[in-house]
Design a protein around this motif. Structure first.
Motif, PDB file in Angstrom:
ATOM      1  N   LYS A  32       0.933  -1.198  -0.172  1.00  0.00           N
ATOM      2  CA  LYS A  32      -0.073  -0.028  -0.074  1.00  0.00           C
ATOM      3  C   LYS A  32       1.003   1.296  -0.072  1.00  0.00           C
ATOM      4  CE  LYS A  32      -3.699   0.428   2.634  1.00  0.00           C
ATOM      5  NZ  LYS A  32      -4.463   0.325   3.867  1.00  0.00           N
ATOM      6  N   LYS A  33       1.896   1.296   0.702  1.00  0.00           N
ATOM      7  CA  LYS A  33       2.742   2.259   0.858  1.00  0.00           C
ATOM      8  C   LYS A  33       3.470   2.558  -0.323  1.00  0.00           C
ATOM      9  CE  LYS A  33       4.179   2.704   5.517  1.00  0.00           C
ATOM     10  NZ  LYS A  33       4.421   1.783   6.375  1.00  0.00           N
ATOM     11  N   LEU A  34       3.924   1.533  -1.019  1.00  0.00           N
ATOM     12  CA  LEU A  34       4.712   1.549  -2.155  1.00  0.00           C
ATOM     13  C   LEU A  34       3.686   2.270  -3.327  1.00  0.00           C
ATOM     14  CD1 LEU A  34       6.385  -1.782  -2.167  1.00  0.00           C
ATOM     15  CD2 LEU A  34       7.489   0.316  -2.002  1.00  0.00           C
ATOM     16  N   ALA A  35       2.460   1.602  -3.278  1.00  0.00           N
ATOM     17  CA  ALA A  35       1.553   2.171  -4.386  1.00  0.00           C
ATOM     18  C   ALA A  35       1.316   3.912  -3.988  1.00  0.00           C
ATOM     19  CB  ALA A  35       0.327   1.318  -4.177  1.00  0.00           C
ATOM     20  N   GLU A  36       0.980   4.197  -2.931  1.00  0.00           N
ATOM     21  CA  GLU A  36       0.590   5.275  -2.358  1.00  0.00           C
ATOM     22  C   GLU A  36       1.778   6.442  -2.923  1.00  0.00           C
ATOM     23  OE1 GLU A  36      -1.667   4.156   1.708  1.00  0.00           O
ATOM     24  OE2 GLU A  36       0.247   5.428   1.823  1.00  0.00           O
ATOM     25  N   ASN A  37       3.054   5.860  -2.868  1.00  0.00           N
ATOM     26  CA  ASN A  37       4.084   6.583  -3.599  1.00  0.00           C
ATOM     27  C   ASN A  37       4.340   6.689  -4.758  1.00  0.00           C
ATOM     28  OD1 ASN A  37       5.777   8.116  -1.134  1.00  0.00           O
ATOM     29  ND2 ASN A  37       4.884   6.076  -0.186  1.00  0.00           N
ATOM     30  N   GLY A  38       3.469   5.972  -5.485  1.00  0.00           N
ATOM     31  CA  GLY A  38       3.546   6.095  -7.023  1.00  0.00           C
ATOM     32  C   GLY A  38       3.780   4.840  -7.917  1.00  0.00           C
ATOM     33  N   LYS A 270      17.314   1.044  -3.924  1.00  0.00           N
ATOM     34  CA  LYS A 270      17.068   2.564  -3.433  1.00  0.00           C
ATOM     35  C   LYS A 270      15.962   2.764  -2.625  1.00  0.00           C
ATOM     36  CE  LYS A 270      18.720   6.796  -3.993  1.00  0.00           C
ATOM     37  NZ  LYS A 270      20.011   7.114  -3.410  1.00  0.00           N
ATOM     38  N   ILE A 271      14.988   2.004  -2.703  1.00  0.00           N
ATOM     39  CA  ILE A 271      13.796   2.194  -1.741  1.00  0.00           C
ATOM     40  C   ILE A 271      14.198   1.666  -0.400  1.00  0.00           C
ATOM     41  CG2 ILE A 271      11.264   1.633  -1.581  1.00  0.00           C
ATOM     42  CD1 ILE A 271      11.183   0.937  -4.382  1.00  0.00           C
ATOM     43  N   TYR A 272      14.922   0.820  -0.435  1.00  0.00           N
ATOM     44  CA  TYR A 272      15.507   0.056   0.753  1.00  0.00           C
ATOM     45  C   TYR A 272      16.388   1.239   1.674  1.00  0.00           C
ATOM     46  CZ  TYR A 272      14.371  -5.118   1.018  1.00  0.00           C
ATOM     47  OH  TYR A 272      13.857  -6.208   0.966  1.00  0.00           O
ATOM     48  N   MET A 273      17.154   1.772   0.917  1.00  0.00           N
ATOM     49  CA  MET A 273      18.041   2.713   1.227  1.00  0.00           C
ATOM     50  C   MET A 273      17.327   4.210   1.742  1.00  0.00           C
ATOM     51  SD  MET A 273      21.451   2.373  -0.719  1.00  0.00           S
ATOM     52  CE  MET A 273      21.110   1.854  -2.308  1.00  0.00           C
ATOM     53  N   ASP A 274      16.301   4.687   0.901  1.00  0.00           N
ATOM     54  CA  ASP A 274      15.688   5.769   1.098  1.00  0.00           C
ATOM     55  C   ASP A 274      14.347   5.818   1.274  1.00  0.00           C
ATOM     56  OD1 ASP A 274      18.478   6.505   0.400  1.00  0.00           O
ATOM     57  OD2 ASP A 274      17.794   7.844  -1.390  1.00  0.00           O
ATOM     58  N   GLY A 275      13.695   4.938   1.435  1.00  0.00           N
ATOM     59  CA  GLY A 275      12.207   4.858   1.505  1.00  0.00           C
ATOM     60  C   GLY A 275      11.747   5.011   0.335  1.00  0.00           C
ATOM     61  N   PRO A 276      10.102   4.872   0.445  1.00  0.00           N
ATOM     62  CA  PRO A 276       9.215   4.664  -0.877  1.00  0.00           C
ATOM     63  C   PRO A 276       9.218   5.876  -1.440  1.00  0.00           C
ATOM     64  CG  PRO A 276       7.964   3.884   1.303  1.00  0.00           C
ATOM     65  CD  PRO A 276       9.285   4.370   1.487  1.00  0.00           C
ATOM     66  N   GLU A 277       9.293   7.141  -0.788  1.00  0.00           N
ATOM     67  CA  GLU A 277       9.362   8.417  -1.182  1.00  0.00           C
ATOM     68  C   GLU A 277      10.147   8.511  -2.567  1.00  0.00           C
ATOM     69  OE1 GLU A 277      10.277   7.848   2.015  1.00  0.00           O
ATOM     70  OE2 GLU A 277       8.300   8.271   2.861  1.00  0.00           O
ATOM     71  N   VAL A 278      11.324   7.854  -2.571  1.00  0.00           N
ATOM     72  CA  VAL A 278      11.941   7.968  -3.834  1.00  0.00           C
ATOM     73  C   VAL A 278      11.433   7.718  -5.011  1.00  0.00           C
ATOM     74  CG1 VAL A 278      13.216   5.629  -3.779  1.00  0.00           C
ATOM     75  CG2 VAL A 278      14.539   7.517  -4.323  1.00  0.00           C
ATOM     76  N   ILE A 279      10.446   6.920  -4.782  1.00  0.00           N
ATOM     77  CA  ILE A 279       9.777   6.600  -6.154  1.00  0.00           C
ATOM     78  C   ILE A 279       9.091   7.841  -6.788  1.00  0.00           C
ATOM     79  CG2 ILE A 279       7.841   5.378  -7.361  1.00  0.00           C
ATOM     80  CD1 ILE A 279       8.033   3.414  -4.738  1.00  0.00           C
ATOM     81  N   SER A 280       8.282   8.767  -5.769  1.00  0.00           N
ATOM     82  CA  SER A 280       7.747   9.658  -6.324  1.00  0.00           C
ATOM     83  C   SER A 280       8.786  10.805  -7.029  1.00  0.00           C
ATOM     84  CB  SER A 280       6.586  10.554  -5.581  1.00  0.00           C
ATOM     85  OG  SER A 280       7.166  10.273  -4.012  1.00  0.00           O
ATOM     86  N   SER A 281       9.892  11.030  -6.284  1.00  0.00           N
ATOM     87  CA  SER A 281      10.940  11.886  -6.768  1.00  0.00           C
ATOM     88  C   SER A 281      11.483  11.418  -8.312  1.00  0.00           C
ATOM     89  CB  SER A 281      12.001  12.149  -5.593  1.00  0.00           C
ATOM     90  OG  SER A 281      12.881  11.310  -5.445  1.00  0.00           O
ATOM     91  N   ILE A 282      11.654  10.223  -8.227  1.00  0.00           N
ATOM     92  CA  ILE A 282      12.065   9.799  -9.634  1.00  0.00           C
ATOM     93  C   ILE A 282      11.118  10.144 -10.617  1.00  0.00           C
ATOM     94  CG2 ILE A 282      12.806   7.617 -10.955  1.00  0.00           C
ATOM     95  CD1 ILE A 282      14.317   6.374  -8.534  1.00  0.00           C
ATOM     96  N   LEU A 283       9.988   9.545 -10.202  1.00  0.00           N
ATOM     97  CA  LEU A 283       8.864   9.833 -11.432  1.00  0.00           C
ATOM     98  C   LEU A 283       8.835  11.599 -11.670  1.00  0.00           C
ATOM     99  CD1 LEU A 283       5.927   7.661  -9.919  1.00  0.00           C
ATOM    100  CD2 LEU A 283       7.030   7.663 -11.983  1.00  0.00           C
ATOM    101  N   GLU A 284       9.007  12.459 -10.684  1.00  0.00           N
ATOM    102  CA  GLU A 284       8.958  13.851 -10.972  1.00  0.00           C
ATOM    103  C   GLU A 284      10.270  14.198 -11.778  1.00  0.00           C
ATOM    104  OE1 GLU A 284       7.273  17.066 -11.082  1.00  0.00           O
ATOM    105  OE2 GLU A 284       6.347  15.470  -9.749  1.00  0.00           O
ATOM    106  N   GLY A 285      11.283  13.456 -11.618  1.00  0.00           N
ATOM    107  CA  GLY A 285      12.414  13.982 -12.403  1.00  0.00           C
ATOM    108  C   GLY A 285      12.362  13.489 -13.801  1.00  0.00           C
ATOM    109  N   ILE A 286      11.655  12.258 -14.119  1.00  0.00           N
ATOM    110  CA  ILE A 286      11.300  11.907 -15.409  1.00  0.00           C
ATOM    111  C   ILE A 286      10.230  12.743 -16.285  1.00  0.00           C
ATOM    112  CG2 ILE A 286      10.619   9.878 -16.872  1.00  0.00           C
ATOM    113  CD1 ILE A 286      11.050   7.979 -14.630  1.00  0.00           C
ATOM    114  N   LYS A 287       9.417  13.115 -15.370  1.00  0.00           N
ATOM    115  CA  LYS A 287       8.397  14.176 -15.967  1.00  0.00           C
ATOM    116  C   LYS A 287       9.126  15.487 -16.131  1.00  0.00           C
ATOM    117  CE  LYS A 287       4.241  16.378 -14.724  1.00  0.00           C
ATOM    118  NZ  LYS A 287       4.486  17.441 -13.723  1.00  0.00           N
ATOM    119  N   GLU A 288       9.890  16.087 -15.569  1.00  0.00           N
ATOM    120  CA  GLU A 288      10.661  17.159 -15.648  1.00  0.00           C
ATOM    121  C   GLU A 288      11.390  17.233 -17.040  1.00  0.00           C
ATOM    122  OE1 GLU A 288      12.859  18.688 -12.514  1.00  0.00           O
ATOM    123  OE2 GLU A 288      11.057  19.033 -11.355  1.00  0.00           O
ATOM    124  N   TRP A 289      12.098  16.290 -17.052  1.00  0.00           N
ATOM    125  CA  TRP A 289      13.126  15.983 -18.117  1.00  0.00           C
ATOM    126  C   TRP A 289      12.345  15.759 -19.241  1.00  0.00           C
ATOM    127  CZ3 TRP A 289      13.546  11.957 -21.684  1.00  0.00           C
ATOM    128  CH2 TRP A 289      14.791  11.884 -22.383  1.00  0.00           C
TER     129      TRP A 289
END
Ligand SMILES: Cc1cc2nc3c(=O)[nH]c(=O)nc-3n(C[C@H](O)[C@H](O)[C@H](O)COP(=O)(O)O)c2cc1C
Length: 331
Positions: A32-38, A270-289
């Motif tokens: 659920k947490k992984l899905a909530e984070n994108g 990377k999710i183990y290291m930085d938590g599930p929030e890293v998913i949304s920041s990667i998505l944001e980075g792809i979108k911006e690019w």
């Protein structure tokens, strides 16, 4: 984020990021947490045949008592125990399907040829949207013929494909006597996707106790090169979907994998290291690019830098350093 919409194994995904098979996908709460984070899909923790055999042996030792010579009883126990272990994963898939609206992909790792089909059917019946067959046996047998293992894998894929109606992908290792031909063969027999590559539990040594110890379980962000090279080489040559795995730690690497021709990228360490929030920041980075480049869909740049035998073969296939670094002197 409509511009990130993707398709993998025939499934519609809201973006190309999948959480790969690992302990983080082993409970409904965590999924659920992984899905909530994108996360657009998850591959649940593999069902390992070895684990089932171990549990089998433990239960037999503890519970059978004076029944241990009764063959009929042993058969019954075999059936019961196997279904108990698989039941847990099947229940996880069923429960996760109720709680999240992203595809749930089951994962199986069997050591013997006999069990793949029965495990696959159980996970498919539980409602898995697709299956990933975790094909890994370390090719350490010096007496094994070069293509014996690949033929074994191909027969497993064909058998599973003919017994389940959901899409079936394979997660492979880069260790092959002929990787390109082996991937092409998988494509020819109709596998729906190939995850490249699994990263294994590493061994290391403790030089003070002379013991064999575990290496780091997590990848670094430098480990993506091999998957990048092979996805680039194979993406124009197969119809099957390719999913990048190993070393995807940031948006740049995810973009590179898509440029190479991957349909999805899988992230674990990377999710183990930085938590599930890293998913949304990667998505944001792809979108911006993408927005900076004026892309409105991933398909516009997917495969844009793949290997082309007539154009850039030398770039992808050069494996020796030759002149590069050859002229550097130690001062
Ligand atoms: C703690 C841990 C558990 C894992 N368990 C599984 C597993 O059950 N099945 C599997 O196919 N891969 C498993 N993997 C491998 C990952 O799915 C992935 O292929 C690998 O970690 C490389 O991706 P990364 O660089 O994003 O970590 C596991 C990895 C880690 C770190």
């Amino acid at each position: 984020m409509k511009i990130l919409e993707s398709k993998y194994l025939g499934l519609r995904l809201k973006n190309p990021i999948i959480v790969g098979s690992c302990g983080l996908t082993n409970s409904v709460e965590s999924i659920k947490k992984l899905a909530e984070n994108g996360a657009a899909a998850v591959v649940v923790k593999s069902v390992f045949e070895e684990e089932i055999i171990q549990e089998h042996q433990d239960v037999l030792k503890n519970k059978l008592g004076d029944q241990d010579n009764n063959l009929e009883f042993l058969d019954y126990f075999d059936y019961q125990i196997k279904s108990d272990v698989l039941k847990k994963t099947a229940a996880l898939i069923q429960d996760a399907k109720k709680e999240v609206d992203i595809p749930i992909i089951g994962s199986i790792n069997c050591a013997s040829s006999g069990e793949w089909v029965s495990y696959a059917k159980i996970l498919a019946d539980a409602g898995a949207d697709a299956l990933e067959l975790n094909l890994f046996k370390l090719p350490s047998d010096v007496n094994q013929k070069a293509d014996e293992q690949e033929q074994f894998y191909q027969s497993i894929v064909s058998a599973v494909k003919s017994h389940v109606s959901i899409p079936v992908s394979v997660k492979i290792a880069p260790y092959s006597s002929n990787l390109a031909a082996s991937i092409k063969k998988m494509d020819d027999i109709g596998v729906d996707g190939i995850t490249m590559f699994n990263r294994f539990y590493n061994v290391d040594f403790d030089i003070y106790t002379d013991e064999v110890i575990a290496g780091s379980p997590y990848s670094t962000n430098e480990e993506y090169y091999n998957a990048l090279r092979w996805i680039s080489i194979m993406s124009g040559k197969v119809n099957t979907d390719l999913s990048a795995s190993t070393g995807v730690h940031n948006a740049e690497t995810a973009i590179k994998m898509l440029m190479a021709g991957a349909t999805t990228v899988q992230i674990v360490s990377k999710i183990y290291m930085d938590g599930p929030e890293v998913i949304s920041s990667i998505l944001e980075g792809i979108k911006e690019w993408m927005e900076k480049r004026g892309y409105v869909s991933i398909d516009e740049f997917r495969g844009s830098v793949h290997h082309d035998p007539d154009q850039n073969s030398e770039r992808f296939e050069r494996v020796q350093f030759m002149r590069y670094f050859g002229e550097h002197m130690i001062s």
